[in-house]
Design an enzyme around this catalytic site. Sequence first.
Site, PDB file in Angstrom:
ATOM      1  N   SER A  29       0.829  -1.211   0.000  1.00  0.00           N
ATOM      2  CA  SER A  29       0.000   0.000   0.000  1.00  0.00           C
ATOM      3  C   SER A  29       0.861   1.256   0.000  1.00  0.00           C
ATOM      4  CB  SER A  29      -0.972  -0.002   1.182  1.00  0.00           C
ATOM      5  OG  SER A  29      -1.869  -1.080   1.066  1.00  0.00           O
ATOM      6  N   HIS A  30       1.764   1.311  -0.970  1.00  0.00           N
ATOM      7  CA  HIS A  30       2.601   2.484  -1.159  1.00  0.00           C
ATOM      8  C   HIS A  30       3.229   2.438  -2.546  1.00  0.00           C
ATOM      9  CE1 HIS A  30       5.582  -0.502   0.276  1.00  0.00           C
ATOM     10  NE2 HIS A  30       6.411   0.146  -0.536  1.00  0.00           N
ATOM     11  N   ALA A  31       3.893   3.527  -2.898  1.00  0.00           N
ATOM     12  CA  ALA A  31       4.681   3.609  -4.129  1.00  0.00           C
ATOM     13  C   ALA A  31       6.038   4.184  -3.757  1.00  0.00           C
ATOM     14  CB  ALA A  31       3.984   4.495  -5.157  1.00  0.00           C
TER      15      ALA A  31
END
Length: 141
Positions: free
Chosen positions: A55-57
């Site tokens: 749940s990130h970039a």
Amino acid sequence: MEKYNVYDCSIIELDKHHSDRKGNISVVENGITVPFDVKRVYYLYDVPGGESRGSHAHKELSQLIIAASGSFRVTLDDGNVKRSFILNRPYQGLYVKPGIWRDLDDFSSGAVCMVLASEVYKEDDYIRDYNNFLDFRNIHR
């Protein structure tokens, strides 16, 4: 910075050497097997059923995500298109380029997710809020 999309990310087959008596071995070499120099390795394990990770970039970091044991799903998102991969072979890795949102879920019992990263840990490289990710990608909804 170049803006990649989910179709720029792909499965990479790692060399698999087999011995009938002694099992298998896969080799990862900087710039040869992996299209970047590995500067950090970490792994996720004992992820409870039903939980998700990721749940990130990343702004600049590239990754090769490998199911060292068991299986899990990786969903990539470039702000316009989502693409999911089931990782379940230790001789395959998902090459994730910078600027792509990732979610990992559906972990099997005993799954181990190994990640090879192109950079050392830098908190300011992370985009942890999806709306900030869309701003980073210049996507206006």
